[in-house]
Design an enzyme around this catalytic site. Structure first.
Site, mmCIF file in Angstrom:
data_model
loop_
_atom_site.group_PDB
_atom_site.id
_atom_site.type_symbol
_atom_site.label_atom_id
_atom_site.label_comp_id
_atom_site.label_asym_id
_atom_site.label_seq_id
_atom_site.Cartn_x
_atom_site.Cartn_y
_atom_site.Cartn_z
ATOM 1 N N ASP A 63 28.502 -48.586 -45.153
ATOM 2 C CA ASP A 63 29.727 -49.098 -45.763
ATOM 3 C C ASP A 63 29.478 -50.521 -46.238
ATOM 4 O O ASP A 63 28.421 -51.094 -45.989
ATOM 5 C CB ASP A 63 30.913 -49.041 -44.790
ATOM 6 C CG ASP A 63 30.602 -49.707 -43.462
ATOM 7 O OD1 ASP A 63 29.799 -50.659 -43.441
ATOM 8 O OD2 ASP A 63 31.177 -49.279 -42.451
ATOM 9 N N ASP A 65 30.913 -54.427 -46.413
ATOM 10 C CA ASP A 65 31.838 -55.436 -45.939
ATOM 11 C C ASP A 65 31.726 -56.645 -46.849
ATOM 12 O O ASP A 65 30.638 -57.002 -47.297
ATOM 13 C CB ASP A 65 31.493 -55.831 -44.504
ATOM 14 C CG ASP A 65 31.514 -54.632 -43.568
ATOM 15 O OD1 ASP A 65 32.556 -53.948 -43.512
ATOM 16 O OD2 ASP A 65 30.486 -54.348 -42.934
ATOM 17 N N ASP A 145 27.046 -61.647 -35.260
ATOM 18 C CA ASP A 145 26.318 -61.264 -34.049
ATOM 19 C C ASP A 145 24.800 -61.437 -34.122
ATOM 20 O O ASP A 145 24.202 -62.077 -33.275
ATOM 21 C CB ASP A 145 26.701 -59.844 -33.608
ATOM 22 C CG ASP A 145 26.683 -58.824 -34.740
ATOM 23 O OD1 ASP A 145 26.267 -59.174 -35.867
ATOM 24 O OD2 ASP A 145 27.075 -57.665 -34.504
HETATM 25 P P1 ATP Z 1 27.276 -50.604 -39.803
HETATM 26 O O1 ATP Z 1 26.119 -50.205 -40.619
HETATM 27 O O2 ATP Z 1 27.402 -49.837 -38.570
HETATM 28 O O3 ATP Z 1 28.553 -50.737 -40.567
HETATM 29 P P2 ATP Z 1 27.540 -53.456 -39.624
HETATM 30 O O4 ATP Z 1 26.528 -54.502 -39.248
HETATM 31 O O5 ATP Z 1 28.086 -53.508 -40.988
HETATM 32 O O6 ATP Z 1 26.872 -52.074 -39.295
HETATM 33 P P3 ATP Z 1 30.260 -53.652 -38.782
HETATM 34 O O7 ATP Z 1 30.863 -53.253 -37.488
HETATM 35 O O8 ATP Z 1 30.660 -52.961 -40.013
HETATM 36 O O9 ATP Z 1 28.691 -53.550 -38.566
HETATM 37 O O10 ATP Z 1 30.508 -55.214 -38.922
HETATM 38 C C1 ATP Z 1 30.230 -55.922 -40.116
HETATM 39 C C2 ATP Z 1 29.643 -57.287 -39.802
HETATM 40 O O11 ATP Z 1 30.584 -58.069 -39.057
HETATM 41 C C3 ATP Z 1 28.409 -57.276 -38.927
HETATM 42 O O12 ATP Z 1 27.234 -57.069 -39.668
HETATM 43 C C4 ATP Z 1 28.439 -58.638 -38.287
HETATM 44 O O13 ATP Z 1 27.968 -59.611 -39.163
HETATM 45 C C5 ATP Z 1 29.923 -58.861 -38.092
HETATM 46 N N1 ATP Z 1 30.377 -58.406 -36.755
HETATM 47 C C6 ATP Z 1 30.883 -57.206 -36.442
HETATM 48 N N2 ATP Z 1 31.208 -57.114 -35.149
HETATM 49 C C7 ATP Z 1 30.887 -58.304 -34.607
HETATM 50 C C8 ATP Z 1 30.980 -58.860 -33.298
HETATM 51 N N3 ATP Z 1 31.453 -58.134 -32.286
HETATM 52 N N4 ATP Z 1 30.567 -60.136 -33.132
HETATM 53 C C9 ATP Z 1 30.089 -60.867 -34.158
HETATM 54 N N5 ATP Z 1 29.976 -60.398 -35.396
HETATM 55 C C10 ATP Z 1 30.356 -59.155 -35.640
HETATM 56 MG MG MG Z 2 29.620 -52.295 -41.809
#
Ligand code: ATP
Ligand code: MG
Length: 439
Positions: A63, A65, A145
């Site tokens: 996805d 963001d 994170d």
């Molecule tokens: P995925 O491929 O599963 O979507 P993602 O890294 O995009 O992985 P998301 O949960 O969509 O994960 O979160 C988007 C972004 O927001 C992360 O890449 C990170 O930078 C930030 N983020 C999400 N959750 C946290 C958290 N608990 N603490 C700090 N930063 C976070």
């Molecule tokens: Mg994501």
């Protein structure tokens, strides 16, 4: 620009379009629409997080963001199809049919002086409950994170902005927590689960310092609301890498916080069955996702919790309950205990129980029974579950095979199959009369 990260100096870098592989053709049209609309309204707009990470790794993003300097209200004013969500984090969701583009406003780091309006709420133990103080892109990067999740793709000039050393870690295959791992895990213990999820998915090593802290701080997961852990379980096990994720979660002693009863059964060395069943179920789940087939939390939970249910079922039968009563009581008690760890909405727990309750019934196929089961809405799931149990050596292979054939043949042959099973009734009428004994 220079800043410090765990004693290392980090130079903020801007990687220009010609020096990275991210191309607009790999970005969803809807995400591009949002980026451009923000940009045209004179806001900053960046793709960030998993989308950027995955594209840099040559993988297909799950996805997209977006991060911006527009406030949530300003974002809402730009998009008709926008919904503001979240208390812990206020976010804008822009809806395009089934695709949701998440737009977050740059946030300042926790503990920042700018916390004058009480936008950040921290518990005594360091856990952050609310985090809604807005800041700059750089501040936003430092509160994410992992370094590889803090790379920003700029729609203005297609460059990638790196404040935390994420590019170097992408090249090194390293999953590195931004800042002090202990502090960051205390702020939000779910980050430990996220570390494992990303490590399993992209095959990166978790940096040694963070790794050590996971062993030490895993227990903090018990303070996380069960509903959030349920969401996290779905990401962990329905993301296409369930098997590796499961093995890693157990390796880091985190699985026990998600499925305590299951862990108890798995830990009993002499019993290999639960391990095989769970591993097979997760493998199947991964394969289905790979093939684009639907997967349901009901089946996943059915497999993960089956061994605790089965053990209690046997126990209650030994205490004198009927098989049916024992199974129903065992399932209720396991569900009640599981809900303390992760929630499980009723729309999943009901079909999960159907799958369990049908297992003993699948063995009894005579008379009308086979037909009734066959017409049951959950027959297919229950049959798939039976196959798993048979493969794991815990259900009768002949029964599983019988059902496989039953589904493949026509009605006449089905009738014949059932007839073969139905025990012959003793003939009536011709029994010799007992001799009347007269005294
Ligand atoms: P995925 O491929 O599963 O979507 P993602 O890294 O995009 O992985 P998301 O949960 O969509 O994960 O979160 C988007 C972004 O927001 C992360 O890449 C990170 O930078 C930030 N983020 C999400 N959750 C946290 C958290 N608990 N603490 C700090 N930063 C976070
Ligand atoms: Mg994501």
């Amino acid at each position: 620009m220079e800043s410090k990260h765990r004693g290392h100096k980090i130079n903020s870098r801007i990687i220009s379009r010609s020096d990275h592989p991210i191309s607009r053709s790999n970005i969803s049209e809807n995400a591009l629409k949002v980026l451009y609309r923000l940009k045209n309204a004179e806001y900053q707009a960046f793709l960030v997080g998993g989308g950027v990470r995955d594209m840099l790794l040559g993988r297909e993003p799950k996805d997209f963001d977006i991060a911006t300097d527009a406030s949530p209200d300003e974002v809402r004013n730009l998009f008709r199809n926008c919904r503001l969500v979240g208390r812990r984090f206020r976010l804008a969701h822009i809806l395009f049919g089934r695709e949701i583009i998440e737009v977050a406003t740059f946030r300042a780091q926790a503990g920042d002086e700018s916390d004058q309006d009480g936008g950040i709420e921290v518990e005594e133990n360091g856990r952050i409950l609310r985090d809604n103080v807005y800041g700059t892109l750089e501040e936003d990067a430092w509160r994410r994170d992992f370094t590889i999740n803090a790379l920003y793709y700029n729609i203005e000039d297609f460059s990638v902005v790196d404040h935390t050393g994420g590019m170097a870690d992408i090249e090194a295959g390293l999953l590195r927590v931004i800042g002090e791992p202990e502090q960051r895990f205390r702020e939000d213990p779910v980050r430990m689960l996220r570390a494992v999820r990303f490590a399993a998915k992209i095959g990166f090593r978790i940096d040694p310092e963070s790794e050590a802290k996971i062993y030490e701080l895993g227990h903090l997961l018990k303070d996380i609301p069960a509903a959030r852990l349920f969401d996290e379980v779905l990401k962990l096990f329905l993301g296409g890498y369930a098997l590796q994720t499961f093995e890693l979660l157990r390796h880091y002693n985190l699985f026990e916080h998600l499925f305590p009863l299951t862990e108890e059964e798995l830990a009993r060395e002499e019993n290999h069955f639960p391990h095989i069943l769970v591993a097979r179920a997760l493998e199947n789940t991964d394969a289905r996702i790979e093939q684009g087939k639907p997967v349901t939390p009901a089946f996943l939970y059915a497999a993960l919790l089956w061994e605790p249910v089965r053990q209690q079922w046997l126990q209650l039968q030994a205490e004198g309950l009927s098989s049916q009563q024992a199974l129903s009581q065992a399932s209720q008690s396991v569900i009640a205990q599981q809900l303390e760890a992760t929630s499980l909405p009723r729309r999943f727990s009901t079909p999960m129980q159907d799958i369990w309750f049908m297992q003993p019934r699948l063995e009894k196929r005579s008379g009308k029974r086979a037909w009734r089961l066959f017409e049951h809405a959950r027959f297919r799931a229950a049959y798939d579950f039976l196959l798993l149990c048979a493969e794991a050596g815990e259900a009768d292979n002949d029964v599983a095979e019988w059902w496989t054939v039953f589904q493949e043949v026509d009605d006449d042959e089905r009738k014949a199959m059932v007839r073969k099973l139905t025990p012959k009734r003793p003939r009536r009428g011709r029994r010799p009369h007992k001799k009347k004994t007269s005294d």
